[in-house]
Scaffold this active site. Structure first.
Site, PDB file in Angstrom:
ATOM      1  N   SER A 151       0.798  -1.232   0.000  1.00 18.05           N
ATOM      2  CA  SER A 151       0.000   0.000   0.000  1.00 18.05           C
ATOM      3  C   SER A 151       0.827   1.276   0.000  1.00 18.05           C
ATOM      4  O   SER A 151       0.264   2.365  -0.102  1.00 18.05           O
ATOM      5  CB  SER A 151      -0.943  -0.009   1.211  1.00 18.05           C
ATOM      6  OG  SER A 151      -1.861  -1.076   1.111  1.00 18.05           O
TER       7      SER A 151
ATOM      8  N   HIS B 145     -15.279  -0.046   3.825  1.00 21.62           N
ATOM      9  CA  HIS B 145     -15.208   1.303   4.375  1.00 21.62           C
ATOM     10  C   HIS B 145     -16.372   2.181   3.912  1.00 21.62           C
ATOM     11  O   HIS B 145     -16.354   3.401   4.115  1.00 21.62           O
ATOM     12  CB  HIS B 145     -13.886   1.976   3.960  1.00 21.62           C
ATOM     13  CG  HIS B 145     -12.695   1.441   4.679  1.00 21.62           C
ATOM     14  ND1 HIS B 145     -11.842   0.516   4.124  1.00 21.62           N
ATOM     15  CD2 HIS B 145     -12.214   1.683   5.940  1.00 21.62           C
ATOM     16  CE1 HIS B 145     -10.864   0.224   4.981  1.00 21.62           C
ATOM     17  NE2 HIS B 145     -11.073   0.910   6.092  1.00 21.62           N
TER      18      HIS B 145
ATOM     19  N   ASP C 263     -17.603   0.903  -1.124  1.00 21.56           N
ATOM     20  CA  ASP C 263     -16.814  -0.297  -0.813  1.00 21.56           C
ATOM     21  C   ASP C 263     -17.597  -1.215   0.112  1.00 21.56           C
ATOM     22  O   ASP C 263     -17.759  -0.917   1.298  1.00 21.56           O
ATOM     23  CB  ASP C 263     -15.492   0.113  -0.158  1.00 21.56           C
ATOM     24  CG  ASP C 263     -14.767  -1.092   0.443  1.00 21.56           C
ATOM     25  OD1 ASP C 263     -14.875  -2.197  -0.137  1.00 21.56           O
ATOM     26  OD2 ASP C 263     -14.109  -0.922   1.482  1.00 21.56           O
TER      27      ASP C 263
END
Length: 625
Positions: free
Chosen positions: A327, A372, A351
């Protein structure tokens, strides 16, 4: 009967005598002429030849090795020095029976078979006539006394006071400096033998090898008169050697120490760079090794451990370790999406905890199983949402991702003076076709979108990408050496990439502000390291998967072998207003980037960004037009 008497012919005898005398005289004269002619030939016509031969019997040319250059850190702390040592040398031309001398030496010094075999190899190594071979280094008082007492039994063996390399910081700087060790026959094949006459050491790795030409110096020459036993009677002439040049590094030895302590017992790597100069401030790979062991010859057991240990102490993870960047690259992906118009600061997706390709049953899951909810670019970076970047990568496509990411140094070695650094791997459609003989699949693009899959990067490359982000696209080439004999190095390589240009400069602010929120906001994955911080920091956590898990399986570190657990990563730079340091941290099999790698990065930044340096940076910012 009367006897017949014969009388001597005196005249005949006299004539015969004279002829014999003449012949004898002529023969003597002829011999004298031959002798005189030979003497004339030798002493007049062959004068130069025999004079030279005579001089060679009593005069010898000896090489005078130069003193190796010193290495200092940015503050003048000495990192590599030369210390006096008593060494045992051997000139085989002075020994009639070499095997007997070696056996006697082994007996006198009580050497084991392994060490005896080593000095035997050194004694027979190819050298110029009357050039001494180094047999043993750093003799102690007992060894010196034993050799001195038995000197008459050891023709050709001498004790010489010489300088040998020493590294005061030992393992702390081993992977940066490398080490100098005994020169081998293989080494001699690659160098100018005349320049290494009398030299016993050569750089084997790291800076010692990369800057060997500058550090070595130039050999000197000494003409000496010797007796029949080879003992020096007088010095007839000499040309002094030229000392090697000293190097000053960008490296900060104290920061290097803090970084090593911060990594503790973990296997990992850390690289810190000054964004203004590209100077590498810290480069730590753990575990490490003591380079001093190699200078005078490492024992077999220790060397076997170093090269067979599962922890790979001699492997330089900072430049050779290849890890999925995970990430830590999401800010760059966001920048690519903005530049290509695939996303904008306000666009968002929902999401649910997973992403699904069209006409594909497989679910590409977010690290947070429940998702999220609605996320835009900033929130996706702050909470490190995977689903957003799956979608972004799919819409960008690998054919746009590869060239954009390559601009940041991924997939190439851009360092100025670290040619041995790995290029890592920035995958592309063409790469897979050539190396895997397969087409590129859409699912592989999704993996690249979160820094996984085929994408591999070194800690040096990750830190370099942070420099580019801190400089908003301006390329500054990473480098270790600052100056050679106080002459600064300003050069850049021909392969230095061009500065990165985006169509709107506000794109830089979008992704950088999101990275600031990673550290300083309540939702940020690295929020725990912001407590008591004295500066504004931009950062990004990452967790690189080592072992794949099944479609509906949940990651559980406790069920995996330690070396199959995720790697922890963190990248960042500070202060935001006037970046003075950019860094990358990789901790192998440590799990969470926010829980392990980020606190390590905070320790390094706190150690480097002292109140004095922060104040100095603020002054520089205010005076910059």
């Amino acid at each position: 009967m009367s006897e017949k008497r014969t009388f001597k012919n005196l005249e005949l005898e006299y004539r015969l005598f004279r002829e014999r005398v003449f012949v004898a005289f002529a023969f003597v004269v002829l011999l004298m002429l031959v002798l005189i002619g030979r003497m004339l030939y030798l002493q007049v016509y062959q004068y130069d030849i025999y004079t030279t031969r005579s001089d060679k019997n009593r005069m010898h040319v000896r090489a005078m090795p130069p003193t190796r250059g010193l290495i200092f850190d940015r503050e003048g702390r000495i990192l590599a020095e030369n210390l006096p040592s008593y060494n045992l040398t051997f000139v085989r031309e002075q020994a009639k029976d070499i095997p007997a001398v070696i056996d006697t030496l082994a007996s006198v010094l009580e050497l084991d078979e392994e060490r005896t075999e080593e000095i035997r190899k050194q004694a027979y190594s190819r050298r110029r006539p009357f050039q001494a071979a180094l047999l043993l280094s750093q003799l102690d008082e007992k060894q010196i006394a034993s050799i001195s007492v038995n000197r008459y039994r050891l023709p050709g063996v001498s004790i010489e006071a010489q300088l040998i390399r020493h590294y005061p910081y030992g393992p702390l700087t081993a992977h940066v400096l490398g080490y100098a060790s005994r020169i081998s026959e293989k080494d001699l094949e690659k160098v100018d033998r005349s320049q290494y006459s009398g030299t016993h050491y050569i750089g084997k790795s790291g800076i010692e090898r990369q800057y060997e030409k500058e550090l070595h110096g130039e050999v000197g020459v000494q003409t000496v008169e010797t007796n029949a036993r080879g003992r020096v009677l007088s010095i007839l002439s000499e040309e002094l050697p030229k000392q090697g040049q000293s190097l000053k590094l960008h490296l900060d030895a104290e920061l290097q120490k803090v970084a090593t302590q911060a990594l503790g017992g973990f296997r990992g790597a850390l690289v810190a760079i000054d964004p203004k100069t590209g100077g590498i401030l810290a480069m730590v790979s753990t575990p490490s090794f003591d380079p001093n062991l190699f200078v005078s010859g490492i024992d077999t057991d220790t060397y076997r451990y170093l090269i067979t240990s599962d922890d790979l102490p001699m492997f330089n993870r900072t430049i050779r370790g290849k890890y999925p960047p995970a990430s830590t690259i999401k800010a760059f992906m966001g920048l690519a999406g903005l530049e290509h118009g695939v996303v904008n600061p306000t666009s968002s997706i929902y999401d649910p905890g997973w992403y699904q390709l069209p006409n594909d049953d497989r679910l590409y899951r977010n690290w947070k199983r429940v998702g999220h909810g609605r996320v835009n670019l900033k929130k996706a970076i702050v909470v490190s949402n995977d689903t957003y970047f799956y979608d972004l990568a799919y819409n960008l496509g690998i054919d746009r991702i590869h060239p954009f990411m390559s601009q940041f140094g991924f997939g190439s070695n851009t360092a100025l003076d670290i040619p041995q650094a790995s290029s890592g791997l920035m995958p592309s459609r063409d790469w897979k076709k050539v190396h895997r003989k397969l087409p590129w699949f859409p699912g592989e693009t999704l993996s690249v979108g979160i820094g996984q899959g085929y994408w591999l990067s070194t800690p040096l490359q990750m830190a370099t990408s942070m420099v580019l982000l801190a400089n908003r696209g301006k390329w500054v080439q990473p480098r270790i050496v600052e100056s050679v004999d106080n002459t600064p190095i300003y050069k850049t390589s021909d392969s230095l990439p061009k500065d990165i240009k985006v169509s709107d400069d506000s794109y830089w602010d979008q992704v950088i502000n999101a990275m600031v929120a990673v550290v300083h906001s309540k939702e940020g994955t690295a929020r725990k390291i912001s407590n008591g911080i004295r500066y504004t920091m931009a950062g990004k956590t990452g967790t690189a998967q080592v072992k794949g898990i099944k479609q509906n399986e949940k990651y559980d570190a406790s069920k995996l072998a330690e070396r199959h657990r995720d790697h922890a990563l963190f990248v960042g730079f500070a202060p935001l207003e006037n970046p003075q340091i950019a860094l990358a941290v990789v901790v192998e099999n440590a799990g969470s980037g926010s829980g392990v790698a980020a606190p390590i990065a905070r320790m390094i930044l706190d150690a480097y960004l002292t109140p004095e340096r922060l104040a100095q940076g603020k002054e520089q910012q205010e005076t910059t037009p």
